[in-house]
Enzyme design. Structure first.
Site, PDB file in Angstrom:
ATOM      1  N   ASP A  16       0.822  -1.221   0.000  1.00 40.42           N
ATOM      2  CA  ASP A  16       0.000   0.000   0.000  1.00 40.42           C
ATOM      3  C   ASP A  16       0.854   1.268   0.000  1.00 40.42           C
ATOM      4  OD1 ASP A  16      -2.366  -1.356  -0.061  1.00 40.42           O
ATOM      5  OD2 ASP A  16      -2.809  -1.117   2.082  1.00 40.42           O
ATOM      6  N   ARG A  97       1.097   5.439  17.213  1.00 43.97           N
ATOM      7  CA  ARG A  97       0.754   6.494  16.242  1.00 43.97           C
ATOM      8  C   ARG A  97       1.169   7.889  16.693  1.00 43.97           C
ATOM      9  NH1 ARG A  97       0.301   1.824  14.542  1.00 43.97           N
ATOM     10  NH2 ARG A  97      -0.795   1.336  12.633  1.00 43.97           N
ATOM     11  N   ASP A 126      -6.627   3.777  12.978  1.00 42.06           N
ATOM     12  CA  ASP A 126      -5.321   4.424  12.819  1.00 42.06           C
ATOM     13  C   ASP A 126      -5.403   5.723  12.019  1.00 42.06           C
ATOM     14  OD1 ASP A 126      -3.958   2.604  14.420  1.00 42.06           O
ATOM     15  OD2 ASP A 126      -3.856   1.149  12.789  1.00 42.06           O
ATOM     16  N   SER A 178      -3.785  -8.901   8.609  1.00 41.51           N
ATOM     17  CA  SER A 178      -3.229  -7.549   8.693  1.00 41.51           C
ATOM     18  C   SER A 178      -2.532  -7.455  10.051  1.00 41.51           C
ATOM     19  CB  SER A 178      -4.358  -6.526   8.598  1.00 41.51           C
ATOM     20  OG  SER A 178      -3.882  -5.271   9.042  1.00 41.51           O
TER      21      SER A 178
HETATM   22  N1  ARG Z   1      -7.617  -2.627  16.557  1.00 40.46           N
HETATM   23  C1  ARG Z   1      -6.345  -2.197  17.019  1.00 40.46           C
HETATM   24  C2  ARG Z   1      -6.370  -0.721  17.258  1.00 40.46           C
HETATM   25  O1  ARG Z   1      -7.150  -0.053  16.674  1.00 40.46           O
HETATM   26  C3  ARG Z   1      -5.231  -2.652  16.123  1.00 40.46           C
HETATM   27  C4  ARG Z   1      -5.065  -1.912  14.849  1.00 40.46           C
HETATM   28  C5  ARG Z   1      -3.996  -2.537  14.048  1.00 40.46           C
HETATM   29  N2  ARG Z   1      -3.707  -1.831  12.867  1.00 40.46           N
HETATM   30  C6  ARG Z   1      -3.472  -2.413  11.704  1.00 40.46           C
HETATM   31  N3  ARG Z   1      -3.191  -1.635  10.723  1.00 40.46           N
HETATM   32  N4  ARG Z   1      -3.533  -3.720  11.538  1.00 40.46           N
HETATM   33  O2  ARG Z   1      -5.609  -0.220  18.038  1.00 40.46           O
END
Ligand code: ARG
Length: 409
Positions: A16, A97, A126, A178
């Site tokens: 991506d 983040r 995210d 993922s």
């Molecule tokens: N659900 C979790 C969160 O929002 C994990 C997110 C993981 N991100 C990813 N791009 N796979 O904190």
């Protein structure tokens, strides 16, 4: 010819964000600066990622080691707050983040970039975190979220675009999960996990032994804290960064630290999430136990409420916020006394706190003991309970058991 506008991209090296490096040049006519943050993810060698961005035409590319700052400025506060979203998830993606966003903004200033771009989808948390953090740090920066906005909605169309524009594509088509990982653990989503009745396949776990195969003999660990932050493991002083790595090893080999949960995303979706955070969960458990020894009952009650609020605030992307900073000010005061040692036994996926000590311990042997040396004034209890229970007595007389108004009748 006027200079092109510059955009700083949060770059991971995956398909991506690699397509985005090219897409920003082709579709937006921008100069791209690619930033790859080392937040302790499994991929240790970031030099090839840096090179890959340059090969695709980025005007600059930087791999930045953020690990120490991440541990010292963000994970230390997470430990103070016993941070677990919905009481379970230790927030690992939500915590990385803000530090990445801070570097993106700083580097945008260095390069005179007016845009920041990220590779998040339009369905996750995210995107919310990156953009909320960036807006708090520099509201004048504009944000691009190509994956959310472009029309390469299917993986096939994305692969086709990539091939046409010379972006290297992965050889195998299947990307079963993922994954997002950093110092605080791993998040695993998608693929077969999207059916909530499917047991997580064994191959999703990489940091923890299967508890069924762990040694039957327990392992004991002693974790030392100063000011609410881990500073030693088994008597050996080390940085927070090293404590986390060491705790990952110890908990991981004993099968502790797996989570399989249904989680409520900011955007209103319930999602099935698997996490592996052996070190994080061990340190959080140790920290909370030490608080029970060093903080008084009123403070523990108040802090438990603030801990829930802290986790929700950070989960929803408000790291850079008045609320988070205010709660951390409360924590900074309380954590002055959270110093001491916790002894924990680990066995086959379980952990058991079996020893605690602190120079600030509020546990008073002479008050607690039923043996010799008892200093508690039992004669005061009778009067105390009469007053303490007065409201129950009044309630009972007017509305409670035996009264006309009793709902059970
Ligand atoms: N659900 C979790 C969160 O929002 C994990 C997110 C993981 N991100 C990813 N791009 N796979 O904190």
């Amino acid at each position: 010819m006027a200079d092109k506008e510059r955009v700083v991209l949060a770059y991971s090296g995956g398909l991506d964000t690699s397509v985005i490096v090219k897409w920003l040049q082709v579709e937006k006519n921008m100069d791209v600066i690619a930033i790859c943050g080392n937040v302790g993810q499994d991929e240790k060698d970031l030099s090839w990622i840096k090179q890959k961005a340059l090969d695709m035409g980025a005007i600059a590319s930087e791999a930045v080691d953020m690990r120490k700052e991440y541990a010292d400025t963000i994970l230390s506060k997470e430990i103070w707050a016993n941070g677990k979203y919905e009481g379970i998830y230790p927030l690992l993606s939500a915590l990385s983040r803000p530090i990445i966003a801070k570097y993106l903004v700083d580097i945008a200033h260095q390069y005179g970039a007016t845009y920041i771009a990220h590779g998040c989808t339009g369905k996750g948390n995210d995107q919310v975190r990156f953009e909320t953090c960036i807006r708090a740090l520099d509201p004048s920066l504009k944000i691009l979220a190509p994956v959310r906005d472009w029309d390469l909605t299917t993986r096939d169309s994305e692969m086709k675009w990539a091939k046409e524009h010379g972006v290297p594509v992965p050889t195998s088509h299947d990307k079963p999960y993922s994954i997002d990982d950093n110092l605080w653990g791993r998040a695993i989503e998608c693929g077969v996990l999207e059916d909530t009745w499917n047991e997580p396949p064994a191959d999703i776990w990489t940091m923890t032994e299967n508890p069924e195969n762990c040694p039957a003999d327990p392992e004991t660990v002693v974790i030392g804290f100063e000011g609410g932050v881990p500073t030693s493991i088994n008597g050996k002083r080390m940085s927070l960064l090293d404590c986390i790595t060491e705790a990952d090893e110890i908990a991981g080999r004993n099968g502790f630290g797996r989570i399989d949960m249904i989680e409520d995303r900011v955007v209103g979706i319930k999602s099935r999430e698997c996490y592996e955070c052996p070190g994080a969960m061990l340190l959080l458990e140790a920290h909370h136990s030490l608080e029970t020894l060093c903080l008084d009952a009123e403070t523990l009650r108040q802090k438990a409420k603030l801990d829930v609020e802290w986790a929700s605030t950070v989960y929803r992307g408000f790291w850079y916020s008045q609320n988070r900073e205010a709660i951390d000010a409360y924590n900074a005061y309380t954590q002055k006394y959270v110093t001491g040692d916790i002894r924990i036994k680990l066995c086959k996926g379980g952990i058991f706190v079996d020893g605690l000590r602190s120079p600030y311990s509020l546990y008073d042997y002479h008050l607690a003991t039923y043996d010799e040396g008892d200093t508690f004034d039992k004669t005061a209890s009778d009067g105390f309970i009469k007053i303490h229970g007065l409201q129950s007595k009044t309630w009972s007389r007017i509305q409670g058991p035996g009264s006309e108004l009793n709902w059970d009748k």
